[in-house]
Every structure is written in structure tokens, then in C-alpha cells.
Design a protein around this motif. Structure first.
Motif, PDB file in Angstrom:
ATOM      1  N   UNK A 226      35.282  33.314  38.459  1.00 42.55           N
ATOM      2  CA  UNK A 226      36.281  34.372  38.264  1.00 42.55           C
ATOM      3  C   UNK A 226      36.436  35.204  39.532  1.00 42.55           C
ATOM      4  N   UNK A 227      35.303  35.458  40.224  1.00 41.96           N
ATOM      5  CA  UNK A 227      35.376  36.210  41.478  1.00 41.96           C
ATOM      6  C   UNK A 227      36.223  35.426  42.485  1.00 41.96           C
ATOM      7  N   UNK A 230      39.877  35.587  41.928  1.00 36.68           N
ATOM      8  CA  UNK A 230      40.487  36.849  42.370  1.00 36.68           C
ATOM      9  C   UNK A 230      40.642  36.856  43.890  1.00 36.68           C
TER      10      UNK A 230
ATOM     11  N   UNK B  35      37.605  43.062  37.379  1.00 36.19           N
ATOM     12  CA  UNK B  35      38.092  41.681  37.399  1.00 36.19           C
ATOM     13  C   UNK B  35      37.573  40.965  38.636  1.00 36.19           C
ATOM     14  N   UNK B  36      37.597  41.672  39.773  1.00 34.34           N
ATOM     15  CA  UNK B  36      37.155  41.043  41.025  1.00 34.34           C
ATOM     16  C   UNK B  36      35.673  40.727  41.006  1.00 34.34           C
ATOM     17  N   UNK B  37      34.925  41.438  40.192  1.00 32.94           N
ATOM     18  CA  UNK B  37      33.493  41.158  40.091  1.00 32.94           C
ATOM     19  C   UNK B  37      33.224  40.109  39.017  1.00 32.94           C
ATOM     20  N   UNK B  38      34.291  39.647  38.370  1.00 36.61           N
ATOM     21  CA  UNK B  38      34.126  38.602  37.365  1.00 36.61           C
ATOM     22  C   UNK B  38      33.474  39.069  36.082  1.00 36.61           C
ATOM     23  N   UNK B  40      35.002  41.470  33.811  1.00 36.82           N
ATOM     24  CA  UNK B  40      35.901  41.946  32.750  1.00 36.82           C
ATOM     25  C   UNK B  40      36.414  40.772  31.924  1.00 36.82           C
ATOM     26  N   UNK B  83      31.183  41.354  30.581  1.00 32.25           N
ATOM     27  CA  UNK B  83      30.054  40.420  30.600  1.00 32.25           C
ATOM     28  C   UNK B  83      29.042  40.976  31.585  1.00 32.25           C
TER      29      UNK B  83
END
Lengths: 446, 142
Positions: A226-227, A230, B35-38, B40, B83
Motif C-alpha cells: 500500500x505504501x 501511494x 494512507x501513505x503509511x499503508x 488506513x 491496521x
């Protein structure tokens, strides 16, 4: 806050911030190993001070500032470090003054690009696959060496050594801290994706009774995916891989039976599939498909999505799955993909059509000792009522696998070939890891 | 593990006031950071309780009560689902959130989401099997 609370808070801060701190430092000192050491020094400082002073308002900035000041100190007293770090010695000669200025100027920079660079360097093709995995989890994932060792069921010393060697290899090769451009970028990106998917599959292969760190690898791989999504929003295969992992992870609650035995995909209780992850996976797949032609990960995600969308096993759109396997086979030709297509065709258009495709694979030498081929053929023959031939195939399949539960299942089918026919496909008799990670994720060599 | 971070209602949120430009921007930035930290997984804001309803259960009786509801501080105005590896990590993330109701005291509540493993020893193989059987029976009756 008690001392123990503070320690747990530091641990959490480290998990959130370490990759950013290491990445930001690596850009300046141009050596990920040294950057990690500096970040670790900052962590030690936090462990010394925070229990008394409390966790600062902005702990990430505190760690970064502390590490950077430490870097400046070291650069100024470079000679002492020269003995420890040949790389730093070079750096000191070349650019100590510039580096100090840069360090002072960049304390609040956006480090998104640095994080991406860190991922690319950690998955550098100079490193062995094991080293890429260990370095990525440690530097980007914020896992400790001990956690990595427990997750991969290897001694801690082995992981520690892999990391030390990887750091040395990168330093000696003077691997630049950058995101490659042009043609090289695609190959390097696929190395990053391969590492993430490997970590995911390692977690997915965990069984009941395993250390909890193992299944947690799925979460780590998903988080890193996910990182990455982004950081590289324009890369369709990144979204494809994220989609694939989200959808696969959505089934994790349904894939083990009451006594820990694997439950086949088509037999799973779909009520236990995680709708949130499915929704996220479908959204990621949509992003991948909007960006252009589907790559191998997006195609596999699209296949997984066909299962995720079907409310019951009977509703599965096998025609579409067969078409997707054909598409996958065009991109990454492989007899295993073809075998999967045979299964899907058998489900979509009847066992005779599937058998025709499977029969064509019997002369492929690479499948000669692959138990799945006779297993698939046995199932298709059974569905056609050809029980003697089916029995022979199941027996042959059983003789080719070393996996005890799979062998037991195959021998049972050999005893009564026509007994367990339902919606079940032979594909599902495979441990998932075998047909997902090992075979499909393999990229064509460039 | 998953955590739900619950945003409590305020007079303003119950009156249907939307956050001002500044808070919206800060929230957007924070959501982007998550979100950028994965971490959310999901997040939503809720309309005021005047647009909601409650169904009250009493024995076999069900009574519908339309909003709004009085006890503002107990009401939920939104949530994030994140998470994280530990409660401490969830706390660290929540500490970074902008104050959801600037100028007032407010709270974000962190609650861990149940997962199958959490039933632990209570959810024995036998119980699982029983549940499986029940599910199978239900499936047959469909």
C-alpha cells in the motif's frame, strides 16, 4: 506513563518512523547501512531519554534531528569513523562540508521519494533473494532481526548475517541511492514487487500452530504494498499486486478448517471472507486496469476477483477465468498457467474440453514430475465417468507429491474416483503457495 | 490487528455544521499520511443523529425511535479503521490526528476490532466445528 509504557511507545514510534528516518539519512550519507546505524543511534538516544522526559510531541522529527546531528558529528570527526566505514571515509573526503549543509537544511524535507529509493535499493538485483527480503523487512518494514528470523523459521544469526552481508555488498558496489530511470526502472520495480509478494506468500503459507509472526508477514507485505502504491500511483502492476494481496488476504479467515486443515477455495465459507479487503482489492484492481494493459499481477488479481465476486462457488465465472489464464499465458507462457486454464475451461465448458487441454501438456517435460497434472487429469476423467483411468491418474499424482495431506487426499480419490464430485475443482487440491507464488509470480528473465 | 478510531459527536457536528476549511485541509493531510503509511483501511464521517434512528429491543418487541438523540458526547460522528501492529502503534497514529473539534476539548476513542483468533481458547476446534455444522445446516435449508 510507566517505564514499560514508554518502551512500548518507543517501539511503536520506531515502527512508524524508522523507514522514513533511514531513508532521509541514506540520501545524505549515501549508504543505507550507515544510515541504519545512525537511525539506530537515535533510537538508543530515545531509549535513554524518553523514559525520563516523556515521548516528545513530534517523535519522528526528534529521531530524525537526533540522527542527523549524530551524522554531522560523525562527518566532522570523520577520521574516527573512517576505520569503521570505508564508504564514509570516501564521503568525508569528497563532500563533508556539503553534506553538513545539506543535513542541516533537510531536517523537514518530504521524504516520500527517499522511501521509494530505500525500497529500490533494498531489493537491488545485486543481492540474493533472501537478502532482499531481510533488508526490505528491516529497513522499510521496521521489523527487528529477531522478528524476521521467527517469521521465516531461521536462526536469528542467519538473518543478521544476511543483513550485514547485504549492507556490505551495497556499499562495496557503491549502489547509488536512487530510483532508476528508463528501462532499468521496470526491471527494478518488478524486483520490488517480487520481494513483496514473496513475503506475502510466506505469511500465507503459515499453518495453525506456527509462530504468529508468520501470518503477520501478510500484513507487513500488504502495508508495504500500500505504501508503494501511494509512492508510485502511476504504476499499474503495483496496484495489480496490491489488489492480488488484498483479495487473497480477504480469504485468510476461511482457509483453515476446525482442526487447522486447509479448506479448498471452492469449499470455503464465503461468509468469512473479509468484505473490506475484497472491496479494497477490487478498487486497487480498477486503478490498475485504468492505467493501461494488464500485467501478470493485475491478471492474477482479476482471476482472484472473479472468485471474490461470486457469492457462491457455483456462480463463479469460469469462462472469464479461462480467458484471463489465456491472457496470462500470453504474457508469461508457462505449462502451469496452461494447466490452470485447462481446469477453468473444464469448469466452464465441461470436462472433455478441459481434458483436451490437459492432455496436450502430458508431453511437456517440465511437468513430468508435477503431481498436479495427473491430479487435474484424474479429476476431469472422473467427471467423464472414466473411473479406471481416473484412478491411475490419482495414484500417479499421489506418488509424485511429498506433501502428506495432499497425498492422503489423492489416495482417497484413487480409492473411489467418482465419489467426491461436486463443484470442487482439482486445482483446489493444491496448496495455494505452489500454484500462486512459485509458478505465477515468476517473471520472464530479461 | 485492526483498530477503530471513533470520533465523538459535538454540538457542531450534531447541528450539521461542516468542518471549516482549515480543519478539512488538516484532516485531508492526515488521511493522506495514514494512507501513505499503508495503515488506513477505511474511514467515514457520519451525518448528525437527527438524520438517524434507533431500533429499541425489548423482549420480542421492536420500537423505532427517530433522532436526534440528546447525549451528544456519547454519539459517534465518524470513524477510521486502521491496521496497526499494537495498541501503542494505534495510539501513536491517533496522537498525530488534528483536533477534530478545534477550540473545544474532544476525544478520539481507540477500540480493537475482534478477529477470529481473538476468541482464543474459548473458540475451541469443537466449537468451530459446531459452528461449521450449524452453518452447513443453514446452507442446506436455503
Amino acid at each position: 506513563m510507566t517505564a514499560a509504557d514508554t518502551l512500548r511507545a518507543i517501539d511503536a514510534v520506531w515502527r512508524i518512523e524508522s523507514a522514513r528516518v533511514i531513508a532521509g539519512l541514506a540520501r545524505i550519507v549515501r549508504d543505507v547501512g550507515l544510515a541504519e546505524d545512525l537511525a539506530q543511534d537515535a533510537l538508543v538516544a530515545a531509549l535513554e531519554r524518553w523514559p525520563e522526559s516523556g515521548v516528545p510531541e513530534n517523535p519522528g522529527a526528534w529521531l530524525m534531528t537526533t540522527a542527523k546531528h549524530r551524522a554531522i558529528d560523525l562527518l566532522r570527526r570523520g577520521t574516527r569513523m573512517e576505520r569503521k566505514h570505508a564508504e564514509l571515509g570516501r564521503l568525508v573526503e569528497e563532500r563533508a562540508d556539503v553534506a553538513v549543509d545539506e543535513l542541516e537544511a533537510t531536517i523537514d524535507d518530504d521524504i516520500g521519494d527517499d522511501l521509494l529509493r530505500l525500497m529500490f535499493v533494498s531489493c537491488h538485483p545485486f543481492l540474493s533473494t533472501e537478502a532482499r527480503v531481510a533488508l526490505t523487512l528491516r529497513l522499510v518494514g521496521g521489523l527487528t532481526t529477531e522478528e524476521i528470523a521467527r517469521a521465516f523459521l531461521v536462526p536469528e544469526a542467519t538473518v543478521a548475517q544476511r543483513i550485514v552481508r547485504a549492507r556490505r555488498t551495497l556499499a562495496e558496489a557503491r549502489v547509488p541511492f536512487e530510483v532508476p530511470r528508463g528501462d532499468e526502472r521496470a526491471g527494478r520495480l518488478s524486483s520490488v514487487l517480487e520481494v513483496l509478494y514473496l513475503v506475502f506468500n510466506e505469511g500465507y503459507a503459515a499453518t495453525a500452530g506456527d509462530d504468529w509472526m508468520r501470518p503477520a508477514l501478510c500484513e507487513d507485505a500488504l502495508r508495504l504494498g500500500r505504501i508503494l502504491a501511494e509512492l508510485t500511483p502511476g504504476e499499474p502492476e503495483v496496484h495489480g499486486l496490491v489488489a492480488l494481496m488484498e483479495i487473497q488476504a480477504s480469504r485468510s479467515g476461511a482457509r483453515l478448517g476446525p482442526s487447522g486443515e486447509p479448506v479448498l477455495l471452492l469449499d470455503q465459507d464465503r461468509g468469512r471472507w473479509d468484505r473490506l479487503l475484497i472491496r479494497r482489492g477490487l478498487a486497487a484492481l480498477e486503478r490498475a486496469e485504468r492505467l493501461g494493459a494488464r500485467g501478470p499481477y493485475a491478471i492474477q488479481a482479476a482471476i482472484a476477483a472473479c472468485h471474490a465476486r461470486a457469492r457462491t462457488a457455483e456462480e463463479t465465472d469460469w469462462e472469464r477465468i479461462a480467458a484471463l489464464y489465456e491472457e496470462l499465458g500470453r504474457l508469461t507462457p508457462s505449462p502451469v498457467v496452461e494447466l490452470n486454464r485447462a481446469v477453468a475451461v473444464g469448469m466452464a465448458r465441461g470436462p472433455a474440453a478441459g481434458l483436451e487441454l490437459a492432455d496436450a501438456l502430458t508431453s511437456d517435460p517440465s511437468l513430468a514430475s508435477y503431481h498436479l497434472l495427473p491430479s487435474v487429469r484424474g479429476d476431469l476423467l472422473a467427471k467423464l465417468g472414466r473411473s479406471d483411468e481416473a484412478r491411475a491418474e490419482f495414484e500417479r499424482a499421489a506418488s509424485l507429491t511429498r506433501n502428506a495431506p495432499v497425498r492422503a487426499l489423492l489416495l482417497e480419490r484413487a480409492r473411489s474416483p467418482l465419489a467426491t464430485l461436486g463443484v470442487r475443482s482439482p486445482l483446489a487440491t493444491l496448496p495455494r503457495k505452489r500454484w500462486q507464488s512459485q509458478d505465477f509470480s515468476r517473471k520472464p528473465r530479461r | 490487528m485492526r483498530f477503530m478510531v471513533i470520533v465523538k459527536a459535538t454540538k457542531g457536528s450534531e447541528a450539521g455544521e461542516l468542518p471549516d476549511q482549515k480543519l478539512l485541509a488538516e484532516m485531508g493531510k492526515y488521511n493522506e499520511e495514514l494512507a501513505k503509511a499503508g495503515v488506513m483501511l477505511a474511514g467515514e464521517g457520519l451525518q448528525p443523529s437527527s438524520k438517524g434512528a434507533r431500533v429499541r429491543f425489548s423482549g420480542s418487541k421492536r420500537t423505532v425511535i427517530d433522532g436526534p438523540f440528546a447525549e451528544t458526547k456519547e454519539l459517534v460522528a465518524g470513524f477510521w479503521l486502521i491496521q496497526a501492529k499494537s495498541k501503542e502503534e494505534a495510539i501513536e497514529w491517533v496522537k498525530r490526528a488534528p483536533n477534530p473539534s478545534p477550540g473545544q476539548e474532544s476525544e478520539l476513542e481507540i477500540r480493537q476490532v475482534f478477529e477470529a483468533e481473538d476468541f482464543g481458547a474459548e473458540f475451541t476446534p469443537e466449537l468451530r466445528e459446531q459452528e461449521e455444522r450449524i452453518r452447513a445446516q443453514v446452507a442446506e435449508k436455503k
